[in-house]
Design a protein around this motif. Structure first.
Motif, PDB file in Angstrom:
ATOM      1  N   ALA A 148      34.215  31.591  32.725  1.00  0.00           N
ATOM      2  CA  ALA A 148      34.944  32.849  32.847  1.00  0.00           C
ATOM      3  C   ALA A 148      34.363  33.748  33.933  1.00  0.00           C
ATOM      4  N   SER A 149      33.043  33.735  34.105  1.00  0.00           N
ATOM      5  CA  SER A 149      32.417  34.595  35.110  1.00  0.00           C
ATOM      6  C   SER A 149      32.838  34.236  36.532  1.00  0.00           C
ATOM      7  N   ASP A 150      33.365  33.013  36.732  1.00  0.00           N
ATOM      8  CA  ASP A 150      33.834  32.627  38.064  1.00  0.00           C
ATOM      9  C   ASP A 150      35.065  33.426  38.484  1.00  0.00           C
ATOM     10  N   PHE A 151      35.690  34.118  37.527  1.00  0.00           N
ATOM     11  CA  PHE A 151      36.833  34.953  37.881  1.00  0.00           C
ATOM     12  C   PHE A 151      36.422  36.076  38.830  1.00  0.00           C
ATOM     13  N   LEU A 152      35.165  36.513  38.727  1.00  0.00           N
ATOM     14  CA  LEU A 152      34.674  37.546  39.640  1.00  0.00           C
ATOM     15  C   LEU A 152      34.713  37.060  41.081  1.00  0.00           C
ATOM     16  N   GLU A 153      34.424  35.771  41.275  1.00  0.00           N
ATOM     17  CA  GLU A 153      34.495  35.186  42.616  1.00  0.00           C
ATOM     18  C   GLU A 153      35.937  35.190  43.117  1.00  0.00           C
ATOM     19  N   LEU A 154      36.856  34.834  42.222  1.00  0.00           N
ATOM     20  CA  LEU A 154      38.270  34.807  42.609  1.00  0.00           C
ATOM     21  C   LEU A 154      38.760  36.209  42.970  1.00  0.00           C
ATOM     22  N   SER A 155      38.413  37.202  42.155  1.00  0.00           N
ATOM     23  CA  SER A 155      38.901  38.562  42.378  1.00  0.00           C
ATOM     24  C   SER A 155      38.303  39.202  43.621  1.00  0.00           C
ATOM     25  N   ALA A 156      37.179  38.655  44.106  1.00  0.00           N
ATOM     26  CA  ALA A 156      36.555  39.206  45.313  1.00  0.00           C
ATOM     27  C   ALA A 156      37.189  38.679  46.589  1.00  0.00           C
ATOM     28  N   ASP A 157      38.044  37.666  46.471  1.00  0.00           N
ATOM     29  CA  ASP A 157      38.712  37.076  47.629  1.00  0.00           C
ATOM     30  C   ASP A 157      40.177  37.515  47.613  1.00  0.00           C
ATOM     31  N   PRO A 158      40.602  38.385  48.533  1.00  0.00           N
ATOM     32  CA  PRO A 158      41.976  38.918  48.494  1.00  0.00           C
ATOM     33  C   PRO A 158      43.050  37.834  48.500  1.00  0.00           C
ATOM     34  N   LEU A 159      42.848  36.757  49.253  1.00  0.00           N
ATOM     35  CA  LEU A 159      43.859  35.715  49.348  1.00  0.00           C
ATOM     36  C   LEU A 159      43.993  34.955  48.036  1.00  0.00           C
ATOM     37  N   ARG A 160      42.854  34.605  47.442  1.00  0.00           N
ATOM     38  CA  ARG A 160      42.890  33.895  46.157  1.00  0.00           C
ATOM     39  C   ARG A 160      43.470  34.789  45.063  1.00  0.00           C
ATOM     40  N   LEU A 161      43.085  36.055  45.086  1.00  0.00           N
ATOM     41  CA  LEU A 161      43.599  36.978  44.080  1.00  0.00           C
ATOM     42  C   LEU A 161      45.104  37.151  44.226  1.00  0.00           C
ATOM     43  N   ALA A 162      45.582  37.281  45.465  1.00  0.00           N
ATOM     44  CA  ALA A 162      47.017  37.418  45.691  1.00  0.00           C
ATOM     45  C   ALA A 162      47.767  36.174  45.219  1.00  0.00           C
ATOM     46  N   ALA A 163      47.205  34.990  45.509  1.00  0.00           N
ATOM     47  CA  ALA A 163      47.842  33.747  45.076  1.00  0.00           C
ATOM     48  C   ALA A 163      47.938  33.687  43.556  1.00  0.00           C
ATOM     49  N   TYR A 164      46.855  34.064  42.879  1.00  0.00           N
ATOM     50  CA  TYR A 164      46.879  33.998  41.418  1.00  0.00           C
ATOM     51  C   TYR A 164      47.832  35.036  40.825  1.00  0.00           C
ATOM     52  N   LEU A 165      47.776  36.283  41.314  1.00  0.00           N
ATOM     53  CA  LEU A 165      48.625  37.332  40.761  1.00  0.00           C
ATOM     54  C   LEU A 165      50.102  37.014  40.942  1.00  0.00           C
ATOM     55  N   LEU A 166      50.450  36.413  42.069  1.00  0.00           N
ATOM     56  CA  LEU A 166      51.844  36.049  42.291  1.00  0.00           C
ATOM     57  C   LEU A 166      52.261  34.914  41.351  1.00  0.00           C
ATOM     58  N   ASN A 167      51.383  33.919  41.171  1.00  0.00           N
ATOM     59  CA  ASN A 167      51.652  32.863  40.197  1.00  0.00           C
ATOM     60  C   ASN A 167      51.827  33.446  38.797  1.00  0.00           C
ATOM     61  N   ALA A 168      50.904  34.321  38.400  1.00  0.00           N
ATOM     62  CA  ALA A 168      50.933  34.894  37.058  1.00  0.00           C
ATOM     63  C   ALA A 168      52.185  35.730  36.843  1.00  0.00           C
ATOM     64  N   ALA A 169      52.557  36.530  37.860  1.00  0.00           N
ATOM     65  CA  ALA A 169      53.744  37.375  37.728  1.00  0.00           C
ATOM     66  C   ALA A 169      55.005  36.528  37.549  1.00  0.00           C
ATOM     67  N   LEU A 170      55.152  35.478  38.359  1.00  0.00           N
ATOM     68  CA  LEU A 170      56.322  34.612  38.250  1.00  0.00           C
ATOM     69  C   LEU A 170      56.367  33.923  36.891  1.00  0.00           C
ATOM     70  N   LEU A 171      55.202  33.476  36.432  1.00  0.00           N
ATOM     71  CA  LEU A 171      55.154  32.758  35.154  1.00  0.00           C
ATOM     72  C   LEU A 171      55.489  33.691  33.995  1.00  0.00           C
ATOM     73  N   VAL A 172      54.909  34.888  33.998  1.00  0.00           N
ATOM     74  CA  VAL A 172      55.169  35.839  32.911  1.00  0.00           C
ATOM     75  C   VAL A 172      56.640  36.245  32.908  1.00  0.00           C
ATOM     76  N   ILE A 173      57.191  36.550  34.069  1.00  0.00           N
ATOM     77  CA  ILE A 173      58.606  36.938  34.148  1.00  0.00           C
ATOM     78  C   ILE A 173      59.506  35.794  33.690  1.00  0.00           C
ATOM     79  N   GLY A 174      59.213  34.588  34.177  1.00  0.00           N
ATOM     80  CA  GLY A 174      60.051  33.454  33.830  1.00  0.00           C
ATOM     81  C   GLY A 174      59.996  33.108  32.356  1.00  0.00           C
ATOM     82  N   VAL A 175      58.797  33.088  31.786  1.00  0.00           N
ATOM     83  CA  VAL A 175      58.649  32.729  30.372  1.00  0.00           C
ATOM     84  C   VAL A 175      59.250  33.802  29.475  1.00  0.00           C
ATOM     85  N   SER A 176      59.034  35.062  29.817  1.00  0.00           N
ATOM     86  CA  SER A 176      59.552  36.149  28.975  1.00  0.00           C
ATOM     87  C   SER A 176      61.078  36.177  28.933  1.00  0.00           C
TER      88      SER A 176
END
Length: 355
Positions: free
Chosen positions: A214-242
């Motif tokens: 779980a602590s590796d998430f700090l590494e992901l959140s410190a990289d703008p590109l990785r964070l943007a990729a994840y947030l966009l994936n998460a947003a699409l998944l949450v919207i689609g599933v809901s």
């Protein structure tokens, strides 16, 4: 089996193996595309959804592993595609429907026993009103026959390979890995959820590890590109599933969610440290679930896929990914000494000597 005919006609063994693996993963992509088209997505949207699913770290990484993960995912994709249609036959063709569902369940169980949870889609899609008119006596094969065939497929390979001793193989495997304490340990939950719903989509580091925590998430959140990729994936998944529940496909949606929860529950009990290893089983199913609601979001879907591939693909080829001292800094607790890289064993022995 797939590679052997190529070897017989003179193709080098390594090349034949690579072509066989490529054929399996190509079939997965093809079936996924057909599923998205069946979900009434346009060719462009279906292509974007297939691209998004395959750009996830879970599937991108596993497509380069010479293992059975591709076969497991192919069976899951086929099951998600055909089980809803097969269930519609249940009212008028009870035995045919049951046998077809059981056949697909057998393929799931042979590929990977927990993936057999996908059979829940079949049960959730059954036309219950029409079945009640048939009576319980005539309807019993619909429940019993698929389960019988699946149970046989789970146990039979071990019995065939090892005879009577194979009967204890599954229990030994569970004794080695599984623990009820996994359900009550907060640290285990955090690591498991991070691997299942974050790192399965986007790699938090520039290289792969045998296990992310779980602590590796700090590494992901410190990289703008990785964070943007994840947030966009998460947003699409949450919207689609809901938005997935309701309408004619509600039973199918509930079935996929039930299957995903069953698989996640099993792996939390069985081997939560290696959630990323098993993650393709629920990643593809979740994108199947979300896809009908994303039919008009092909631009965003394509952008999420491109970002994901941009950050995930280089990690597969990073030199540190193949360095045991780097990629196994948090080895799974289930890893036996024979599975532990020699360099880690040496470090452990040195620590013991210092003590």
């Amino acid at each position: 089996i797939i590679a052997q005919p190529l070897v017989w006609v003179g193709v080098p063994v390594l090349t034949a193996a690579m072509l066989a693996i490529a054929a399996i993963w190509g079939a997965v992509a093809g079936v996924a595309y057909i599923y998205f088209r069946r979900a009434k997505l346009s060719p462009r949207a279906a292509g974007a959804m297939t691209f998004l699913a395959f750009s996830s770290l879970a599937i991108t990484a596993h497509s380069g592993i010479a293992e059975t993960y591709g076969a497991t995912l192919l069976m899951i994709a086929l099951a998600c595609l055909f089980l809803p249609a097969i269930s519609k036959l249940a009212a008028n063709f009870t035995w045919t429907s049951s046998a077809l569902a059981g056949f697909i369940g057998t393929g799931l169980a042979v590929a990977n026993a927990p993936a057999a949870a996908i059979i829940l889609i079949y049960y959730k899609c059954l036309p219950l009103g029409a079945l009640r008119e048939k009576g319980i006596i005539r309807a019993w094969p619909i429940v019993a026959l698929p389960l019988l065939l699946i149970a046989t497929a789970v146990v039979a390979p071990a019995l065939v390979a090892e005879g009577a001793d194979g009967a204890t193989w599954h229990l030994d495997y569970l004794d080695r890995y599984a623990s009820l304490s996994n359900f009550t340990d907060p640290a285990t939950h955090l690591d498991f959820l991070a691997s299942a719903f974050v790192f399965a989509f986007v790699a938090p580091l520039e290289h792969l590890q045998c296990r992310f925590v779980a602590s590796d998430f700090l590494e992901l959140s410190a990289d703008p590109l990785r964070l943007a990729a994840y947030l966009l994936n998460a947003a699409l998944l949450v919207i689609g599933v809901s938005r997935a529940f309701g309408g004619a496909s509600q039973g199918e949606s509930i079935g996929i969610v039930s299957a995903v929860l069953a698989i996640l529950t099993f792996y939390l009990f069985f081997n939560p440290d290696e959630a990323l290893l098993y993650s393709p089983q629920w990643v593809l199913a979740l994108w199947f679930l979300a896809s009908p609601s994303l039919a008009r979001a092909s631009l965003w879907v394509g952008l999420a896929a491109a970002l994901s591939l941009w950050v995930n693909l280089p990690a597969l080829h990073d030199e540190r990914t193949f360095d045991p001292e780097v990629c196994c800094r948090n080895p799974p607790t289930s890893m036996l000494p024979i599975e532990t890289p020699a360099s880690l064993l040496q470090q452990q022995n040195e620590r013991m000597g210092e003590r």
